[in-house]
Design a protein around this motif. Structure first.
Motif, PDB file in Angstrom:
ATOM      1  N   ALA A   1     -39.842   1.109  40.262  1.00 43.53           N
ATOM      2  CA  ALA A   1     -40.441   1.161  38.929  1.00 43.53           C
ATOM      3  C   ALA A   1     -40.808   2.595  38.554  1.00 43.53           C
ATOM      4  N   ALA A   2     -41.304   3.362  39.530  1.00 42.21           N
ATOM      5  CA  ALA A   2     -41.643   4.755  39.255  1.00 42.21           C
ATOM      6  C   ALA A   2     -40.399   5.574  38.917  1.00 42.21           C
ATOM      7  N   LEU A   3     -39.306   5.324  39.628  1.00 39.17           N
ATOM      8  CA  LEU A   3     -38.048   6.008  39.333  1.00 39.17           C
ATOM      9  C   LEU A   3     -37.534   5.647  37.945  1.00 39.17           C
ATOM     10  N   LEU A   4     -37.638   4.368  37.599  1.00 45.63           N
ATOM     11  CA  LEU A   4     -37.207   3.934  36.271  1.00 45.63           C
ATOM     12  C   LEU A   4     -38.015   4.639  35.192  1.00 45.63           C
ATOM     13  N   GLY A   5     -39.336   4.704  35.370  1.00 40.08           N
ATOM     14  CA  GLY A   5     -40.184   5.390  34.403  1.00 40.08           C
ATOM     15  C   GLY A   5     -39.890   6.875  34.332  1.00 40.08           C
ATOM     16  N   PHE A   6     -39.625   7.493  35.472  1.00 42.21           N
ATOM     17  CA  PHE A   6     -39.334   8.931  35.509  1.00 42.21           C
ATOM     18  C   PHE A   6     -38.048   9.250  34.768  1.00 42.21           C
TER      19      PHE A   6
ATOM     20  N   ALA B   1     -31.451   5.988  34.394  1.00 41.84           N
ATOM     21  CA  ALA B   1     -32.454   4.954  34.115  1.00 41.84           C
ATOM     22  C   ALA B   1     -31.808   3.580  34.036  1.00 41.84           C
ATOM     23  N   VAL B   2     -30.679   3.488  33.335  1.00 34.56           N
ATOM     24  CA  VAL B   2     -29.983   2.201  33.216  1.00 34.56           C
ATOM     25  C   VAL B   2     -29.477   1.741  34.584  1.00 34.56           C
ATOM     26  N   GLY B   3     -28.992   2.696  35.385  1.00 36.46           N
ATOM     27  CA  GLY B   3     -28.523   2.345  36.722  1.00 36.46           C
ATOM     28  C   GLY B   3     -29.627   1.770  37.591  1.00 36.46           C
ATOM     29  N   VAL B   4     -30.804   2.393  37.555  1.00 36.49           N
ATOM     30  CA  VAL B   4     -31.944   1.880  38.321  1.00 36.49           C
ATOM     31  C   VAL B   4     -32.364   0.511  37.800  1.00 36.49           C
ATOM     32  N   PHE B   5     -32.373   0.370  36.476  1.00 37.54           N
ATOM     33  CA  PHE B   5     -32.791  -0.893  35.868  1.00 37.54           C
ATOM     34  C   PHE B   5     -31.861  -2.038  36.284  1.00 37.54           C
ATOM     35  N   ILE B   6     -30.562  -1.785  36.201  1.00 36.73           N
ATOM     36  CA  ILE B   6     -29.598  -2.830  36.561  1.00 36.73           C
ATOM     37  C   ILE B   6     -29.624  -3.113  38.061  1.00 36.73           C
TER      38      ILE B   6
ATOM     39  N   LEU C   1     -45.063   7.747  25.636  1.00 34.02           N
ATOM     40  CA  LEU C   1     -44.557   6.590  24.893  1.00 34.02           C
ATOM     41  C   LEU C   1     -43.511   5.832  25.703  1.00 34.02           C
ATOM     42  N   ALA C   2     -42.603   6.563  26.347  1.00 34.54           N
ATOM     43  CA  ALA C   2     -41.565   5.929  27.152  1.00 34.54           C
ATOM     44  C   ALA C   2     -42.161   5.175  28.335  1.00 34.54           C
ATOM     45  N   VAL C   3     -43.152   5.775  28.999  1.00 37.59           N
ATOM     46  CA  VAL C   3     -43.783   5.131  30.159  1.00 37.59           C
ATOM     47  C   VAL C   3     -44.549   3.891  29.731  1.00 37.59           C
ATOM     48  N   LEU C   4     -45.274   3.970  28.611  1.00 34.81           N
ATOM     49  CA  LEU C   4     -46.015   2.811  28.122  1.00 34.81           C
ATOM     50  C   LEU C   4     -45.077   1.652  27.790  1.00 34.81           C
ATOM     51  N   ALA C   5     -43.945   1.971  27.172  1.00 31.11           N
ATOM     52  CA  ALA C   5     -42.977   0.917  26.843  1.00 31.11           C
ATOM     53  C   ALA C   5     -42.420   0.274  28.105  1.00 31.11           C
ATOM     54  N   GLY C   6     -42.049   1.099  29.081  1.00 29.50           N
ATOM     55  CA  GLY C   6     -41.508   0.559  30.326  1.00 29.50           C
ATOM     56  C   GLY C   6     -42.532  -0.240  31.120  1.00 29.50           C
TER      57      GLY C   6
END
Length: 253
Positions: free
Chosen positions: A6-11, A61-66, A197-202
């Motif tokens: 999750a931290a990597l995705l947010g980063f 980010a998309v790679g980590v998410f998937i 903003l990006a971190v809050l959304a994620g």
């Protein structure tokens, strides 16, 4: 491992919002900053060397998410398809406009850059509104989505202006400075707001409940952690190379 994923995705997502938001904002401002063909070419050259490198953060980010949250990925992509389609379309049009301008395109290429940047930025605003919604896998209400989209558009415009003060020179730089003043302070402020903003959304996504199994995470997370310093170093090197004014776009034809 879920926490690290999750931290990597947010980063990665925050990194793209800071870096990609800057070149999208600059593309939105192309008609204002560039008043003739030579000036628009100068503005485009400030986008050209770095926009592909910025998009690497989104791909990561998309790679980590998937890879780390596959069950949630299906729900989000399906539920927000009406938002993602114009986002991808605007992204493709903007990128095509940049390459078209690099290969000698005229006003049509400039309009593709500006129009695609506005569409992509507006779609990002609606996507952020949907992620901040009580149900992040469904599009948000019209009122909340419109207000959030307007905020993101204004944020990207301000971020693009701040970025312009670091990358442009001559008349385009003077036009940017009329609205921003001293650019170094502006770019720090807009970068922080974009990242937050990006971190809050994620953070609104139910990541822990939809994480992949331990085996998948133990394979994915260490690889991503190893990639982070390489990605950061490559981006810093690119900025050191291009500096103010950008590289001269290549003549491909």
């Amino acid at each position: 491992m879920e926490t690290l994923a999750a931290a990597l995705l947010g980063f990665f997502f925050a990194g793209y919002f800071v870096l990609g938001g800057a070149d999208l904002g600059l593309g939105m401002l192309l008609p204002y900053l560039g008043r003739d063909a030579a000036e628009r070419q100068r503005v485009t050259s400030a986008i050209w060397p770095v926009f592909l490198a910025n998009e690497v953060w989104l791909v990561a980010a998309v790679g980590v998410f998937i890879g780390a949250f596959p069950r949630l990925e299906s729900d989000v992509f399906t539920g927000l398809m009406l938002v993602l389609v114009p986002l991808i379309a605007g992204w493709v049009v903007r990128d095509a406009g940049v390459w078209w301008r690099v290969t000698g395109g005229g006003p049509a290429a400039d309009w593709a850059i500006a129009g695609g940047s506005w569409i992509a930025s507006g779609s990002w605003g609606w996507l952020i509104a949907s992620l901040l919604n009580d149900s992040p896998t469904e599009p948000t209400s019209a009122v909340y989505g419109t207000l959030t989209t307007l905020f993101v558009l204004l944020l990207f415009l301000a971020h693009g202006l701040a970025y312009a003060t670091l990358r442009l020179s001559g008349a385009p730089l003077q036009r940017a400075l009329r609205l921003t003043g001293r650019g170094a302070h502006s770019v720090v402020l807009t970068s922080v707001v974009s990242a937050v903003l990006a971190v809050l959304a994620g953070a609104r996504l139910p990541l822990a409940e939809h994480a992949a199994g331990d085996t998948a995470l133990r394979l994915l997370v260490p690889v991503c952690l190893a990639v982070v310093p390489l990605l950061v170093a490559a981006h810093l090197w690119l900025w050191r190379v291009v500096r103010r004014g950008g590289l001269t776009p290549p003549v491909l034809f």
